[in-house]
Scaffold this motif. Sequence first.
Motif, short mmCIF file in Angstrom:
data_model
loop_
_atom_site.label_atom_id
_atom_site.label_comp_id
_atom_site.label_asym_id
_atom_site.label_seq_id
_atom_site.Cartn_x
_atom_site.Cartn_y
_atom_site.Cartn_z
N PRO A 110 0.69 -1.18 -0.11
CA PRO A 110 0.12 0.00 0.02
C PRO A 110 0.88 1.19 -0.19
CG PRO A 110 -0.98 -1.68 1.56
CD PRO A 110 0.33 -1.99 1.14
N LEU A 111 0.48 2.15 -0.97
CA LEU A 111 1.28 3.40 -1.11
C LEU A 111 0.51 4.52 -1.54
CD1 LEU A 111 4.41 4.53 -2.18
CD2 LEU A 111 3.33 3.81 -4.34
N ILE A 112 1.08 5.66 -1.00
CA ILE A 112 0.25 6.88 -1.87
C ILE A 112 1.53 7.93 -1.94
CG2 ILE A 112 -1.31 9.00 -1.15
CD1 ILE A 112 -2.83 7.59 0.58
N ALA A 113 1.65 8.24 -3.36
CA ALA A 113 2.91 9.07 -3.62
C ALA A 113 2.27 10.13 -4.53
CB ALA A 113 3.77 8.09 -4.43
N THR A 114 2.67 11.29 -4.29
CA THR A 114 2.50 12.39 -5.36
C THR A 114 2.95 12.34 -6.37
OG1 THR A 114 4.31 13.60 -4.15
CG2 THR A 114 2.36 14.08 -3.34
N PHE A 121 -2.33 12.15 -7.33
CA PHE A 121 -1.48 10.90 -6.67
C PHE A 121 -1.77 9.68 -7.39
CE2 PHE A 121 -3.21 14.11 -4.16
CZ PHE A 121 -2.11 14.17 -2.99
N PHE A 146 3.96 6.48 2.45
CA PHE A 146 3.92 7.70 1.71
C PHE A 146 4.99 8.11 0.98
CE2 PHE A 146 1.06 7.42 5.46
CZ PHE A 146 -0.39 7.43 4.56
N THR A 161 4.14 15.80 3.10
CA THR A 161 4.22 16.51 1.50
C THR A 161 2.87 15.86 0.69
OG1 THR A 161 6.49 16.02 1.54
CG2 THR A 161 5.62 16.73 -0.74
N VAL A 162 2.53 14.71 1.11
CA VAL A 162 1.19 14.15 0.44
C VAL A 162 0.04 15.02 1.06
CG1 VAL A 162 -0.26 11.98 0.61
CG2 VAL A 162 2.25 11.71 0.14
N ALA A 173 -0.55 18.33 -0.37
CA ALA A 173 -0.92 18.37 -1.91
C ALA A 173 -2.38 17.66 -1.87
CB ALA A 173 -0.07 17.14 -2.86
N LEU A 174 -2.55 16.68 -0.82
CA LEU A 174 -3.75 16.34 -0.96
C LEU A 174 -5.04 17.38 -0.41
CD1 LEU A 174 -4.86 13.56 -1.60
CD2 LEU A 174 -4.59 12.69 0.85
#
Lengths: 139, 295
Positions: free
Chosen positions: A41-45, A69, B213, B219-220, B223-224
């Motif tokens: 699981p990952l959240i990246a900009t 994202f 993340f 940072t996320v 932007a979120l």
Amino acid sequence: MAETFWVEIVSADRLVWEGEASQLVATTTEGEIGILARHIPLIATLAPGRAEVTAADGTRHIVAVEGGFVSVTLTRTAIISPYAQMAGDINVAEARRALIDLAAQREAGDNTMATKQAYHRAQAQVKAAESHDPSHASV
Amino acid sequence: MAASLRELRERNRSVRATQKITRAMELIAASRITKAQAAARATLPYTRELNRAVAAVASYSRVAHPLTTERETFKRSAILVITSDRGLAGPYTSNVIKMAERLTQTLLDEGREVVTYMTGRKGIAYYDFRRRPLEKTWAGFSDKPTYADSDAIADELISRFLMDPEDGGVDEIQVVYTRFESMLVQTPRVRRILPLHVVRDDAPRELMPLYVFEPNAETVLDALLPLYVRNRIHFYIMQAAASELASKQKAMKAATDNAQDLIETLTRQTNQARQAKITQEITEIVGGASALAEE
């Protein structure tokens, strides 16, 4: 046959693409990232640019993103980008014209957030459209 | 019998012509609602993914972000009022404006300055006519808003919120819009969009996986959250668009029905007038004939 996973590409006003995919390549702010099935699981900009999905049947889909994202969960992977657009749907001439206009605006000293974003969006669209169909490539 | 036969016939024709127009407008509004609803449905995947991402970040990091922080000194509020570009939509715009005025009064009573932003020509015209100041206005998309329209509004509001209060920045932003409850009911509502209130679900229905993340949670989040605010604004604007169309359809249906009643009354009066005229002519002829016969 490679293992597949469910991918959704969503823009602010619609679901751009969804389906089983074997691979997803996206450009994050940290660099390119390749995602296969069973990724953690990952959240990246995302950085403005393009993302590439290889569908389960082997076709490649290129998407222009101007930020947003990529989110990987156990059940699905999503690209969340307000202005995401399939490369095939992009009007290249228009995007290129917008890019030139916006570049001129920025040179003229207009450095507002909105202009910058529009510039990145146009840039991403042109890039994605060019890699989708090499005949568009600029000289 | 006041009106002459000719006058009655003319009025009847004119009402029929008007009825054709209102019926056409009713049908157009009805077909646009279907489109507006489809557009609203199409944004659901984005909203869902965005909410999920916000929940994920919020559950892993202590959220301390300018967009979620309540100000200690609270002296200026901004309100965004969403009205329609065109009239003939029943009480749609006036209901929103009434709500906005009540809100403004409450805020003023609490001793705050109020900065008003407005979308929709009708609302702008109302304020301009009364010479009330509007900070910034947008128009031209009230019945078919795109994300880019909402984005432009969000840009302005977010940067105003992040501005230093000394330079005119605001401490909170509220939206007055019309919620689409159903085809029959639309209610004006007030919602606060900034500072954001992140709802931390203490008993999550779905267990959050352990996310990584990139580059990092802060940072996320940075932007979120703006995307989340933009999406909220877009949601309210789309709700308002659907409400406007439903209101318009209802108003035009009422107008068409009224025209129908009017046509029926006028037709009856025309017939009566015609019959009266014939009776009178017969009486005259009979009277004339009998006068001749008596000689």
